[in-house]
Structure formats: C-alpha cells, structure tokens
Scaffold this active site. Structure first.
Site, short mmCIF file in Angstrom:
data_model
loop_
_atom_site.label_atom_id
_atom_site.label_comp_id
_atom_site.label_asym_id
_atom_site.label_seq_id
_atom_site.Cartn_x
_atom_site.Cartn_y
_atom_site.Cartn_z
N THR A 163 45.04 36.27 22.01
CA THR A 163 44.29 35.84 23.19
C THR A 163 43.00 36.64 23.12
OG1 THR A 163 45.25 37.52 24.61
CG2 THR A 163 46.37 35.39 24.60
N HIS A 164 41.90 36.04 23.49
CA HIS A 164 40.58 36.68 23.36
C HIS A 164 40.30 37.06 21.91
CE1 HIS A 164 40.89 37.17 27.78
NE2 HIS A 164 42.15 37.49 27.50
N LYS A 291 31.53 32.97 -4.36
CA LYS A 291 31.81 32.25 -3.12
C LYS A 291 32.63 30.97 -3.31
CE LYS A 291 30.39 32.94 0.55
NZ LYS A 291 29.09 32.92 1.21
N ASN A 293 33.49 28.22 -0.38
CA ASN A 293 33.24 28.00 1.06
C ASN A 293 34.03 26.80 1.59
OD1 ASN A 293 31.31 30.06 1.01
ND2 ASN A 293 29.70 28.64 0.38
N GLU A 298 33.89 23.22 8.03
CA GLU A 298 32.66 23.52 8.75
C GLU A 298 31.96 22.23 9.16
OE1 GLU A 298 30.19 26.60 6.72
OE2 GLU A 298 32.00 26.85 5.53
#
Ligand code: ARG
Length: 465
Positions: A163-164, A291, A293, A298
């Site tokens: 949470t948070h 990388k 990705n 996204e």
C-alpha cells in the site's frame, strides 16, 4: 436510364444549388476517408431495407433483385480493392448508392425511399460496433485466461503486497494477478450490458420525424439481428450515447490495462526484479547495449491517454447539440474507430505478453522479507494471546524499530528478544512470522491464503471455459 443525380455533387441535394461546393469545403465536410470502413454494415443495412420495401409493396420485386445484384458486385469491388472511392461523393453512403445506381439504374435510385442518411449512418455505426464488441468480448476472455493460467502456477509464490508502494503484507503472486482478472471480468460485464443498448435499430426514423411510407421497422430489426427499435425518431438519429457508453467502457478497460502495464514495468526493473519478459516483447537501446525495455507495456500505458481522450471528445461533441441530427455527429467516428482499434490491439498483445512472463519467486520472497511484511501477523498473534489490538500494535511498532536497528527481520530475532517485547510471546510465533504462515492465515473470503486463491482459480476456470 436518366442521369445519375449523384454524378454531380452540386446536384446531389437538389437543383436549389447554383454553384458547386468549394474544394476546401468539400474536403472539410467529407468523411469518406474514414467512414468507408462502415461499408459492409452499410450494404447489409441497405439490403435489409430494400427487402422490407419490397415486402411492403413499396418497390418492385425486380428492383430488389437489381439492388441485390448491384450490391453483390459492389461487395466484390470493395473486397478486391477495386472500388473507386470518391471524395466528391462525401461519405460511404453516397459512394455506395451512386455506384449502385451506376450499375443498376433506377432501382438504385429507389433504395433511399423512406430512409435518410441520418437513420442510415446511425444504423451502420451500431451494426459495425456490435460486431467489434463481439470480438472484444472474446479478447477479454483471452486476457482473463492468460492471467488465470499464470496465477494457477503461483498460488504459493509469495511477494510483498503494497500500500502506498510500501511493503505492507505478504500476498501470493496469484492473488495479485487475480485482482486484474476481477477488473477484466467487470469490463466484460460492462461490455455485454452496453451491447444491448447498441443493438437497437434507428432505421425507419428517416431524417428525424419518421416516414409516411408503410415501412415495417420490426422486420428490418429482425433481419439485422437487432433486439429492439429506437422508439423515438428524433432520438434515433441524434443521440450517440451508445458510443459514449462504449468510450467509457474502453477508457475503464484501458485504465485497467494501464495499471497492469505499470506494474509489469516496475516488476521488470532491476530494483524489483520480480519478473522477466520474453525477448519478443522487449526492445533494445541504440546507445546502451545492456538495455531490454518493456516497450509494449509502456505503450499500452501510454495509449490509455488517447482512449480516455476520445471519451472526453465524444462527451464534448454531444453536449451542445440541439435535436435532432447535426453534422457534428460525423465526428463520432474517428474517436470510436480509434478506441476500438487501440483496445483490440492492446488486449491482444497484452494477453500474449502475460503468457510470456517469467516469474522470479526468490526475488519476490526476498522483497517480502525486507519490508517487515509480517508485522501485522505479530500483532494478530498478540491479540490471540489476549492483548487489545491497539496495545499489540504498539508492542510490534517497538519490536520493528529494534529489529531495524539490528538489521534483522522479526522472524530472525531470538525468542528471548521477542519475549522482551512481550512475555506472552511463545515459540509458535515463528510459524506466524514466516511468509508462508502469514499467507496461510488469511483465509477470509477473497483473502490471499492459497486455499482461497485455488478456489478462486477454479471458479474463474469454470466461468471462462
Ligand atoms: N456522413 C454523415 C455522418 O457521418 C452521414 C449523415 C449525413 N446526414 C446529413 N443530413 N448530412 O454523420
């Protein structure tokens, strides 16, 4: 055969016009560039209308035969990419009607009897959308199945629940995934519900007031598989709330996809390291050789923006319109089409990608152990020993503070140290402080205990077939 009035746009409406439309206005008002994708619905609707006109004695049997023949040829031409779409003819409806008249003469000109483009376009859009809805419903099932099958392998894989975005309590990875299954199941419900309202027939409303011809709207509805009629002709041609509902559904569904995407991106980052994605869903960097990705996730998150934007666009499109039809409504198509396209592609690719997720259970477990995820379990244990919950909470807060200073998890503290926090703590506490013990204890309906999660998986499997 008399001249085709649609051959000359200046004459398409009536002899009232004394000069042709300016080129700029023509381009500004034309929709054929995008509404041609309605062609199949347009022909289907026209054939149902023509058949009814004939059955009612409004056109002759020969006219209907000619119309059918012409439409069959037009279908072939469009399918083969040979149809000559003309900007001069403004939209899909006038293009098809003009070609029909070119092919079969007067019968083509009789097709528009008792009909207007206003009820025609509303019918076409509903027919088109209905078919798309059925495709999307199937994709929503596939999305849910992919999540359920991944979950089925991870009912005992422990991860930190947040949470948070702070470690809160241990949950299973399966439980986390099933939360998304619930979301997509509600999306499917919403879609099925709105389909019923899309599936009503506007045709027969004509321009706005109905028609004086003895048409049979119920027959047309039955031919086209509509569940009912739009019962007020003004409403039939003017409202687009069925499109608004669809846009609202799409936005909510994309928001769900977006939240899942966000988590996939987080989980795949080195800082979490909870999952890996198959290479075919990743892209590299042109400058950083190391990388990989998660571009698909996204983009799915990013594309949510346009779909939500379309909902805003459509709501704004409707809000100031007086009854009945206004040309504003031509602007309903691009947002609607793009919402459908975006959602369709996104659901398809996400369902596939979820199927290709590799889970890293050790990393999930390590993360759960780092954040004192079982602190609530210690408090619950003390409550069972007779402490009021608030007092137990205090004791555990103190224990966590000490454990943090020692750089250890609660479960790693010696019993003597734990007993220093409260004398009622006994050796059986270690079972409760383990991740697995914590998980097992949460057996309330809808909780994360494996028995609950397995029951949920069974129920979903039975429902999804
Ligand atoms: N292309 C128009 C639309 O999409 C068809 C209806 C036009 N009706 C009219 N009276 N101009 O809405």
């Amino acid at each position: 055969m008399s001249a085709n009035p649609l051959d000359n746009k200046a004459q398409a409406w009536s002899a009232l016009f004394s000069e042709p439309m300016s080129e700029l206005v023509k381009r500004y008002t034309a929709s054929v560039g995008f509404d041609q994708r309605l062609w199949r619905a347009d022909i289907e609707g026209s054939l149902a209308h023509a058949e009814m006109l004939q059955a009612q004695g409004i056109i002759a049997a020969q006219d209907l035969a000619d119309i059918r023949r012409g439409m069959a040829q037009i279908t072939e031409e469009i399918e083969a990419g040979r149809f000559d779409w003309q900007l001069d003819l403004e939209d899909v409806h006038l293009n098809i009607e003009a070609r029909l008249t070119q092919l079969v003469g007067d019968a083509g000109k009789r097709l528009h009897t008792g009909r207007s483009r206003n009820d025609q376009v509303a019918t076409d859009v509903r027919l088109w959308l209905r078919a798309e809805i059925d495709g999307l419903a199937e994709l929503l099932l596939q999305m849910q199945r992919a999540l359920v099958e991944l979950a089925a392998r991870h009912a005992e894989t422990v991860m930190p629940g947040f949470t948070h975005l702070q470690v809160a309590q241990p949950v299973s990875f399966a439980h986390h995934l099933l939360a998304y299954v619930e979301m997509f199941a509600r999306d499917a419900e919403r879609l099925a519900d709105l389909r019923r309202r899309v599936n009503r027939l506007p045709l027969g409303a004509a321009a706005l007031a109905g028609t004086s011809y003895p048409i049979d709207r119920k027959r047309v509805a039955a031919t086209l598989g509509f569940e009912g009629l739009c019962n007020n002709s003004l409403d039939a041609v003017s409202d687009r709330d069925f499109a608004l509902e669809f846009a609202a559904f799409s936005s909510i569904c994309m928001v769900h996809v977006s939240r899942l995407s966000e988590e996939i991106v987080l989980w795949m980052s080195q800082n979490f390291g909870f999952i890996d994605l198959a290479d075919r869903y990743c892209t590299g960097s042109s400058i950083m050789p190391q990388k990989r990705n998660p571009d698909v996730a996204e983009l799915a998150r990013g594309k949510t923006g346009r779909v939500v934007g379309h909902l805003m666009g459509l709501l704004t499109l409707m809000k100031g319109q007086p009854l009945a039809y206004n040309k504003d409504n031509q602007e309903d198509k691009e947002p609607l089409f793009d919402s459908v396209d975006t959602l369709r592609d996104t659901l398809r690719i996400m369902a596939e990608m979820v199927g290709g997720i590799t889970v890293k259970p050790e990393a999930m477990e390590r993360a759960a152990l780092r954040g004192y995820a079982t602190a609530t379990d210690l408090a619950d244990y003390l409550v069972q020993q007779g402490l009021p919950f608030r007092d137990a909470h205090e004791v555990v807060a103190h224990a966590v503070k000490v454990a943090m200073q020692m750089g250890q998890d609660l479960a790693e503290l010696p019993l003597a140290t734990l007993q220093g926090f409260h004398p009622k703590i006994g050796p059986e506490v270690f079972e409760r402080l383990s991740l697995r013990g914590s998980l097992d204890s949460r057996q309330s309906i809808g909780g994360t205990a494996p028995v609950q999660v397995h029951a949920q998986i069974d129920a979903h499997r039975a429902r999804l077939g």
